[in-house]
Design a protein around this motif. Structure first.
Motif, PDB file in Angstrom:
ATOM      1  N   ASN A  20       0.828  -1.255  -0.065  1.00 14.81           N
ATOM      2  CA  ASN A  20      -0.150   0.000  -0.009  1.00 14.81           C
ATOM      3  C   ASN A  20       0.755   1.434   0.043  1.00 14.81           C
ATOM      4  O   ASN A  20       2.071   1.184   0.381  1.00 14.81           O
ATOM      5  CB  ASN A  20      -1.016   0.018   1.252  1.00 14.81           C
ATOM      6  CG  ASN A  20      -1.654  -1.102   1.292  1.00 14.81           C
ATOM      7  OD1 ASN A  20      -2.055  -1.762   0.260  1.00 14.81           O
ATOM      8  ND2 ASN A  20      -2.361  -1.493   2.208  1.00 14.81           N
ATOM      9  N   LEU A  21       0.294   2.417  -0.514  1.00 15.96           N
ATOM     10  CA  LEU A  21       0.850   3.628  -0.343  1.00 15.96           C
ATOM     11  C   LEU A  21       1.154   4.140   0.790  1.00 15.96           C
ATOM     12  O   LEU A  21       0.112   3.791   1.875  1.00 15.96           O
ATOM     13  CB  LEU A  21       0.012   4.581  -1.137  1.00 15.96           C
ATOM     14  CG  LEU A  21       0.611   5.818  -1.619  1.00 15.96           C
ATOM     15  CD1 LEU A  21       1.898   5.770  -2.374  1.00 15.96           C
ATOM     16  CD2 LEU A  21      -0.456   7.011  -2.184  1.00 15.96           C
ATOM     17  N   SER A  22       2.284   4.893   1.224  1.00 15.97           N
ATOM     18  CA  SER A  22       2.348   5.045   2.626  1.00 15.97           C
ATOM     19  C   SER A  22       3.364   6.448   2.166  1.00 15.97           C
ATOM     20  O   SER A  22       4.301   6.316   1.711  1.00 15.97           O
ATOM     21  CB  SER A  22       3.395   4.194   3.444  1.00 15.97           C
ATOM     22  OG  SER A  22       3.484   5.016   4.554  1.00 15.97           O
ATOM     23  N   ARG A  23       3.029   7.801   2.835  1.00 19.35           N
ATOM     24  CA  ARG A  23       3.490   8.830   2.386  1.00 19.35           C
ATOM     25  C   ARG A  23       3.828   9.448   4.085  1.00 19.35           C
ATOM     26  O   ARG A  23       4.427  10.832   4.121  1.00 19.35           O
ATOM     27  CB  ARG A  23       2.429   9.901   1.743  1.00 19.35           C
ATOM     28  CG  ARG A  23       2.692   9.452   0.240  1.00 19.35           C
ATOM     29  CD  ARG A  23       3.811  10.111  -0.168  1.00 19.35           C
ATOM     30  NE  ARG A  23       4.155   9.864  -1.432  1.00 19.35           N
ATOM     31  CZ  ARG A  23       4.773   8.668  -1.705  1.00 19.35           C
ATOM     32  NH1 ARG A  23       5.641   8.258  -0.669  1.00 19.35           N
ATOM     33  NH2 ARG A  23       5.086   8.144  -2.982  1.00 19.35           N
ATOM     34  N   CYS A 288      -3.149   9.841   2.807  1.00 23.25           N
ATOM     35  CA  CYS A 288      -2.619   9.129   1.614  1.00 23.25           C
ATOM     36  C   CYS A 288      -2.357   7.881   2.554  1.00 23.25           C
ATOM     37  O   CYS A 288      -2.694   6.810   1.737  1.00 23.25           O
ATOM     38  CB  CYS A 288      -1.408   9.620   1.103  1.00 23.25           C
ATOM     39  SG  CYS A 288      -1.249  11.252   0.352  1.00 23.25           S
ATOM     40  N   ASP A 289      -2.005   7.583   3.745  1.00 22.39           N
ATOM     41  CA  ASP A 289      -1.959   6.393   4.408  1.00 22.39           C
ATOM     42  C   ASP A 289      -3.259   5.454   4.273  1.00 22.39           C
ATOM     43  O   ASP A 289      -3.164   4.396   4.332  1.00 22.39           O
ATOM     44  CB  ASP A 289      -1.072   6.174   5.609  1.00 22.39           C
ATOM     45  CG  ASP A 289       0.322   6.711   5.531  1.00 22.39           C
ATOM     46  OD1 ASP A 289       0.593   6.947   4.373  1.00 22.39           O
ATOM     47  OD2 ASP A 289       0.876   7.138   6.657  1.00 22.39           O
ATOM     48  N   GLY A 294      -4.914   4.365  -2.363  1.00 22.46           N
ATOM     49  CA  GLY A 294      -3.343   3.825  -2.257  1.00 22.46           C
ATOM     50  C   GLY A 294      -3.255   2.261  -1.734  1.00 22.46           C
ATOM     51  O   GLY A 294      -2.173   1.745  -1.662  1.00 22.46           O
ATOM     52  N   PHE A 297      -1.165  -0.260  -3.978  1.00 25.79           N
ATOM     53  CA  PHE A 297      -0.748   0.743  -5.032  1.00 25.79           C
ATOM     54  C   PHE A 297       0.309   0.071  -5.887  1.00 25.79           C
ATOM     55  O   PHE A 297       0.296   0.178  -7.020  1.00 25.79           O
ATOM     56  CB  PHE A 297      -0.553   1.678  -4.290  1.00 25.79           C
ATOM     57  CG  PHE A 297      -0.037   2.950  -5.286  1.00 25.79           C
ATOM     58  CD1 PHE A 297      -0.811   3.793  -5.815  1.00 25.79           C
ATOM     59  CD2 PHE A 297       1.431   2.929  -5.117  1.00 25.79           C
ATOM     60  CE1 PHE A 297      -0.108   4.777  -6.867  1.00 25.79           C
ATOM     61  CE2 PHE A 297       1.977   4.298  -6.008  1.00 25.79           C
ATOM     62  CZ  PHE A 297       1.035   4.953  -6.804  1.00 25.79           C
ATOM     63  N   ILE A 328      -6.202   3.664  -8.461  1.00 22.60           N
ATOM     64  CA  ILE A 328      -5.268   4.339  -7.794  1.00 22.60           C
ATOM     65  C   ILE A 328      -5.113   5.782  -7.976  1.00 22.60           C
ATOM     66  O   ILE A 328      -5.619   6.251  -8.873  1.00 22.60           O
ATOM     67  CB  ILE A 328      -3.809   3.393  -8.224  1.00 22.60           C
ATOM     68  CG1 ILE A 328      -3.403   3.636  -9.436  1.00 22.60           C
ATOM     69  CG2 ILE A 328      -4.013   1.986  -7.606  1.00 22.60           C
ATOM     70  CD1 ILE A 328      -2.254   2.876  -9.968  1.00 22.60           C
ATOM     71  N   CYS A 329      -4.400   6.117  -7.223  1.00 22.80           N
ATOM     72  CA  CYS A 329      -4.027   7.730  -7.039  1.00 22.80           C
ATOM     73  C   CYS A 329      -3.231   8.350  -8.149  1.00 22.80           C
ATOM     74  O   CYS A 329      -2.109   7.881  -8.414  1.00 22.80           O
ATOM     75  CB  CYS A 329      -3.548   8.033  -5.525  1.00 22.80           C
ATOM     76  SG  CYS A 329      -2.915   9.712  -5.666  1.00 22.80           S
ATOM     77  N   GLU A 332       0.135   9.844  -7.467  1.00 21.08           N
ATOM     78  CA  GLU A 332       1.368   9.141  -7.046  1.00 21.08           C
ATOM     79  C   GLU A 332       1.396   8.120  -8.337  1.00 21.08           C
ATOM     80  O   GLU A 332       2.735   7.970  -8.396  1.00 21.08           O
ATOM     81  CB  GLU A 332       0.656   8.124  -5.798  1.00 21.08           C
ATOM     82  CG  GLU A 332       0.640   8.897  -4.728  1.00 21.08           C
ATOM     83  CD  GLU A 332       1.793   9.493  -3.869  1.00 21.08           C
ATOM     84  OE1 GLU A 332       3.059   8.927  -4.241  1.00 21.08           O
ATOM     85  OE2 GLU A 332       1.863  10.440  -3.114  1.00 21.08           O
TER      86      GLU A 332
END
Ligand code: SF4
Length: 773
Positions: A20-23, A288-289, A294, A297, A328-329, A332
């Motif tokens: 997964n997306l992690s910002r 975003c997390d 995300g 992702f 998805i985003c 990103e």
């Protein structure tokens, strides 16, 4: 034999990267706790226990040699066996279940390390242990790998190395194909416009020697194609990870690039055009997390990448569509696509702003790059914004109150900060002023702000006000790290608030530092005077310089100065009627579309109220209003440049003063009222003082150059193509003064700024050109 050297984490990412997306950025304080946790976990290990042990192994496949390096947390030779230990810190109640994907990554890392150690010690028994250290309870959970797991190391290494080499081969094959295709790249038109060939060759020279270039070239010369050609060709001889960035603040700028690229349909170039996050983000208030866009992702991106690469020209719309297909985003996805691209089209801030800069290119993973900075004169103001920051008392007090109940210790930190502002308020009051310049930040304040950021990060508390404050605090702390003589620190009363400002006066040194070793090509129609722009844009000392005249026929242009008008603040009211009359007379000579530019909305309104009675019969009057949104601007632009006869009154340096193209009959004349000097303000005065102290002319740098830049930009709206014909009329006696005249572009001066019987001259001009426009 191609040799590739990578870290073990990079190799593991082939199969065990995040899903997964992690910002969420790990705050340094949290990282510090992790380091301390490692120390605590191993403090009672026996003396023979070694910490942070470097390890390396290699894999050969055909002609390829992959070298992988890592660092084992702990290694101990017990005599009976060698123990390899990896230590992870956590606050999770059950780390084994909470972080399955992290556990997989860590286990694989341990297995590889055990394999590397076993390869170096073929006759020894090797054991491996994963230790979870709980930061709060200081308890550890140890997971000992069984022999089967350890024995799987060779297979795992083979699988990962083979896949890594496969991908690297594909990447290099693509680059080879790209480079071969670039060999056939040619100037796409049958002939060069005057100056264009010189721009191509000077840019190629600058890139070959890695020197910055300051290129001043009037509109219409075809700058974009003349810069892209040598910059893209440069990629063929550059290192494999090199990129070209075309940095532009305007949508129109990036559209020109996308159009220009269509002239080279056969080159194997991958281009990504990035859109601003706020335009792409579907959940602007979300984080975003936890965003649904995300989820999974990275797996989805991996699926999309071959399609993206095949598409080659990735416009924002196309990226948006691809992102939509996989759910998805898009923002990103754009960034991920940019890592694979050869050419990235983006706003200035992706390269320069310490808050937004793409770390994957300019931060931790520095790559060789060329920055083509479009309309570079705009980067002075943008640079000032990027390296300035502020903090307001009101927000601090609100948070002190909000946190009292939930987190008294954090609330006390805000109270402490608020008391500093209370003291400042007293000083402002005692001095009877709204602004107060500080020599430096109070001793201990940066440390207090860092501690505050740490405590917020560790507290886990969340609220909209706190989120907004964190954004400001992060920027503030980053600018504090960059504070130098280019900054002024001052307090200001703003409405009911007291604001502490870190104001960047000269962004040049910071812009240069921020772009690291990248070569920059600064180009614009307005880069004079050279010393001003070189200093404020952060051009390197070794640079090339090019100034090209307008390529368009001089007989198509007429520059006129009407004497006897004063537009200074004190005198301007007496001249409203005269200005309205001059505008009416000018536009009467040739029906068409005109814009008159003013220093302010108030000024514009005053003249508009008189002009409406003087307007020639079939003219429509249109006024720019303060705070117009994009639709309103578009609507006005359409009315202003449409058929018939229209006169628009607009503000210099505003929405209609720059970045709008009005070719041909869309605009046949501009009337410029006054030299557009910025209003006197504390910030402008700080700029003036700073440059006076640096032995430059403070007035020139703070008022005159920015003002005349607006004049030149406003005038430039008339001449966009070789066929454009029109008049530019200047109203204000200061335009005849030496200091102002020097800032008028050379080609206006060469062609002459007409000052005699202006009405007669305008009439003749249109007689000579009537029927041709
Ligand atoms: S859509 Fe917005 S919130 Fe969601 S991942 Fe993208 S940028 Fe973050």
């Amino acid at each position: 034999m191609p040799e590739i050297a990578i870290g073990v984490r990079e190799l593991l990412a082939v199969k065990f990267g995040p899903r997964n997306l992690s910002r969420t950025m790990t705050h340094p304080a949290v990282m510090q706790q992790g380091i301390q946790g490692h120390k605590d976990a191993t403090k009672n290990r026996p003396p023979e226990y070694q910490r942070e042990v470097p390890v390396e192994s290699g894999w050969v496949e055909g002609a390829w040699h992959l070298r992988v390096r890592g660092r084992i947390d702990g290694l101990m030779d017990t005599g009976e066996y060698i123990l390899v230990e990896e230590i992870k810190t956590t606050r999770a109640e059950d780390p084994l279940n909470l972080l399955p994907e992290h556990n997989q990554f860590y286990l694989a890392q341990l297995i590889l390390y055990a394999y590397f150690v076993a390869c170096d010690n073929p006759d020894r028994d090797v054991q491996a242990r994963l230790t979870w250290w709980h930061l709060d309870t200081e308890q550890e959970i140890q997971i000992d790998l069984d022999q089967e797991q350890i024995a799987s190391g060779e297979d795992l290494f083979r699988q990962l190395a083979t896949e890594y080499i496969r991908r690297e081969k594909l990447r290099r094959e693509r680059l080879e194909q790209r480079n071969n295709s670039l060999g056939s790249m040619e100037f796409p038109f049958s002939s060069y416009r005057p100056g264009q060939e010189e721009l191509v060759s000077t840019t190629a020279l600058a890139l070959e020697y890695g020197q910055d270039l300051m290129a001043e070239a009037a509109t219409g010369i075809g700058k974009t194609v003349a810069l892209l050609l040598p910059a893209i060709a440069w990629l063929a001889g550059a290192p494999a990870d090199a990129k070209v960035f075309f940095l532009t603040a305007k949508t129109s700028g990036r559209e020109i690039v996308l159009e220009t690229l269509k002239h080279w349909p056969d080159i194997e170039l991958v281009t990504v055009c990035l859109e601003a996050k706020e335009r792409w983000c579907t959940y602007p208030d979300g984080d975003c997390d936890n965003c649904p866009l995300g989820q999974d992702f990275y797996a989805k991106v991996a699926k999309l990448i071959p399609k993206l690469m095949a598409a080659k020209l990735l416009t924002p719309d196309l990226i948006y569509q691809f992102a939509g297909i996989e759910g998805i985003c898009p923002f990103e996805l754009g960034l991920e696509a940019a890592t694979q691209a050869d050419l990235v089209i983006a706003d200035y801030n992706y390269a320069f702003d310490p808050m937004v800069q793409l770390q994957r290119f300019f931060g931790w993973n520095k790559i060789p790059a060329v920055l083509l900075v479009d309309e570079a004169h705009n980067l002075v103001t943008r640079g000032r914004e990027m390296f300035s920051a502020d903090l307001g008392k009101k927000q601090i007090l609100d948070l002190h109150r909000e946190l009292k109940l939930f987190n008294p210790s954090l609330s006390a930190r805000f109270k402490e900060l608020n008391s500093i502002f209370i003291q400042w308020n007293k000083e402002l009051k005692a001095q009877g002023t709204r602004q107060l310049l500080l020599d430096k930040l109070p001793r201990g304040l940066p440390a207090k702000l860092n501690r505050l950021a740490e405590e917020i990060a560790l507290s886990g508390y969340d609220s909209p006000v706190l989120k907004e404050f964190i954004r400001r605090l992060v920027r503030f702390n980053r600018i504090v790290q960059r504070l130098g003589q280019e900054h002024a620190i001052y307090l200001e009363r703003q409405g009911g608030d007291t604001v502490l400002n870190l104001f960047c006066i000269n962004p040049g040194p910071l812009l240069q530092k921020q772009r690291q070793k990248c070569t920059a090509v600064f180009f614009s129609a307005t880069l004079s005077p050279g010393p001003y722009y070189r200093e404020l844009l952060g051009c390197r000392e070794e640079y090339l310089d090019l100034s090209l005249p307008s390529p368009f026929p001089r007989e198509n242009r007429l520059f006129v100065h009407i004497p006897g008008v004063k537009t200074t603040y004190a005198a301007r009211a007496s001249y409203y009627p005269a200005i309205a009359m001059y505008i009416a007379r000018i536009i009467q000579e040739q029906p068409g579309n005109y814009i008159a530019y003013f220093p302010s909305y108030a000024y514009l309104q005053e003249v508009a109220s008189l002009l409406q009675y003087e307007l020639p019969g079939d003219y429509q009057l249109h006024l720019q209003q303060s705070g117009m949104d994009i639709e309103e601007r578009q609507d006005l632009l359409q009315r202003l440049t449409g058929p018939g006869a229209n006169i628009g009154l607009a503000v210099m340096g505003g929405l209609f003063g720059e970045g709008v193209d009005m070719p041909g009959e869309m605009l046949i004349g501009t009337i410029i009222v006054g030299p557009g000097l910025p209003m006197v303000s504390p910030q402008q005065e700080l700029i003036r003082r700073y440059f006076d102290e640096q032995d430059y002319s403070g007035f020139l740098y703070s008022y005159l150059i920015p003002g005349m830049l607006r004049v030149v930009q406003s005038a430039g709206r008339v001449y966009r193509t070789p066929d454009d014909k029109g008049v530019v009329v200047l109203l204000d006696d200061r335009f005849r003064q030496e200091g102002y005249r020097q800032l008028i572009p050379q080609y206006w001066q060469d062609e002459g700024l007409f000052t005699g019987n202006w009405l007669q001259r305008i009439r003749e001009f249109w007689e000579e050109n009537t029927g041709d426009i």
